[in-house]
Design a protein around this motif. Structure first.
Motif: not given
Length: 450
Positions: A107-113, A154-156
């Motif tokens: 969740h924390q990583r996804i939020t940063q995206m 870009r995100t992955m």
């Protein structure tokens, strides 16, 4: 005592081919009809093979959660494209790769995206400004596919594709997957080694995809340690027993899988949402009122999403009506009982979220678009496995929360700036190929709000 597999009801079909022609011709209508006529477990003869369609949520629960290890994936037609990535692999290899990749979707990583999602959506909407000024029709699906591709890259993978390259790669993915999906129930087809025009086109597309993916991998291996993303996890991974890194082929399989899963669902669902809102004015007005109250014209942040309740209900109802994965199959390792029947080892069982999401026992007036079905009180009283757009259980789609957040971020950005309306003469219907998309075309008009 469970009944024999021979007692499972179903249509007889034609000699030698069974129901394959009907399934190929109009699969969605055919699957809905046989469920209404024969019930929650239907026997489907397909030439030399037999498939069993399981529809009831209790059966979905059994297959995907309670006894999931007994139902394995066998997607031989997809192995050229996805290899042994998360979607197609089984057993220890699947578990090892799932554990490796899971942190990329915390969740924390996804939020940063979210920042990347907003930036790429802004670029898309800048193009729409020109479309609106010139009253130029917009190919909504192509626009949203391009957006989703650029976000996933870009995100992955912490890199960018030009609009031209992203469009080429997206078209190659789409054409390749649709070609493979079209082979699934076709009884007569030339071997892939034959140099037919379709086969040559297929391998040209596959070559383009692999060239792009291996370039991303090679660039990262030369600059290892500079990024904290999914690709870094893959190239840095080491086998717990041997200390060996993943092979380039293993990395390629996972990159292809994440690239596919990371843009198809989001783009397709956003396309469907805009189509539905163009025909359901009350829902659109309610959605715009929520955005005005919560956002007041600014771009959303992850902190806003819990307050955008009706927006999430619109997304969920769209995924109910048009789940991207409309049909999938599993093969039994050992015998199992579904409903009143015992199925043997080796049997092929099909699940169709498209049909389960229209089960009359759980979804009254199922063909209507009604986001209120997903009011929390209504959801609490419904069978948990009646709604499975990302499947369920241990093999639930790893990127489901990524896709949901992307949709929740992008949709208000679109609707706070533009009215998106249907253009007469371009009827839209579901096209069931690799995924369930609106088609055959989705040209729409965009007009500036205010």
């Amino acid at each position: 005592m469970p009944l024999s597999v021979n007692a499972i009801p179903g249509p007889k079909g034609l000699p030698g081919v069974g129901v394959a022609p009907r399934l190929l011709n109009d699969p969605l209508d055919f699957l809905l009809r046989i469920h209404r006529h024969y019930g929650d477990l239907v026997k489907l003869p397909l030439g030399k093979h037999t498939m069993y369609l399981a529809v009831h949520p209790d059966m979905i629960k059994r297959i995907t959660q309670e006894n999931w290890k007994n139902y394995i994936k066998q997607y031989t037609t997809m192995e050229d494209i996805l290899g042994q990535g998360l979607v197609t692999s089984n057993g220890d290899h699947w578990l090892r790769q799932r554990r490796l990749i899971q942190p990329a979707f915390h969740h924390q990583r996804i939020t940063q995206m979210a920042t990347v999602m907003v930036e790429e959506a802004e670029r898309m909407l800048e193009r729409w400004e020109a479309y609106a000024r010139h009253r130029q029709p917009v190919d909504i699906q192509a626009e949203l596919m391009l957006l989703a591709e650029k976000i996933i890259v870009r995100t992955m993978f912490s890199t960018s594709l030009s609009d031209t390259e992203a469009a080429q790669v997206g078209k190659a993915f789409n054409d390749t997957l649709n070609w493979v999906a079209g082979q699934q129930f076709r009884l007569l087809q030339p071997p892939r080694s034959w140099p037919t025009p379709a086969n040559r086109r297929y391998y040209r597309n596959l070559t383009l995809l692999e060239r792009t993916v291996y370039r991303l991998i090679n660039e990262r291996q030369q600059r290892q340690g500079e990024h904290d993303d999914l690709l870094e996890m893959l190239v840095s991974a080491r086998d717990a027993d041997t200390g060996e890194p993943m092979s380039p082929k293993q990395i390629r399989d996972e990159v292809m899988t994440i690239f596919l899963a990371g843009h198809e669902t989001t783009a397709g669902t956003l396309s469907w949402i805009l189509h539905l809102l163009a025909h359901y004015g009350d829902s659109e007005r309610k959605l715009r009122a929520e955005y005005a109250a919560v956002l007041g014209g600014r771009n959303p942040t992850p902190a806003d999403l819990p307050q955008l309740r009706y927006s999430r209900m619109v997304i969920d109802e769209t995924l109910r009506l048009y789940p991207p994965t409309w049909l999938l199959t599993r093969t039994l390792v050992g015998p199992d009982t579904l409903g009143d029947y015992e199925l043997p080892a080796g049997a092929t069982v099909a699940l169709s979220p498209y049909v389960t999401h229209r089960h009359p026992a759980f979804w009254p007036n199922a063909e209507s678009f009604d986001p209120e079905r997903f009011h929390p009180e209504t959801v609490a009283g419904r069978h948990k496995f009646a709604y499975v757009p990302f499947l369920s259980g241990p093999r639930q789609c790893i990127g489901n929360n990524f896709a949901l957040m992307e949709m929740q971020m992008v949709l208000p950005m679109i609707l706070q700036r533009f009215h998106v309306s249907a253009i007469p003469g371009y009827p839209v219907r579901p096209i069931a190929k690799a995924t369930l998309r609106p088609g055959p075309q989705q040209w729409m008009e965009v007009r500036k709000v205010g």
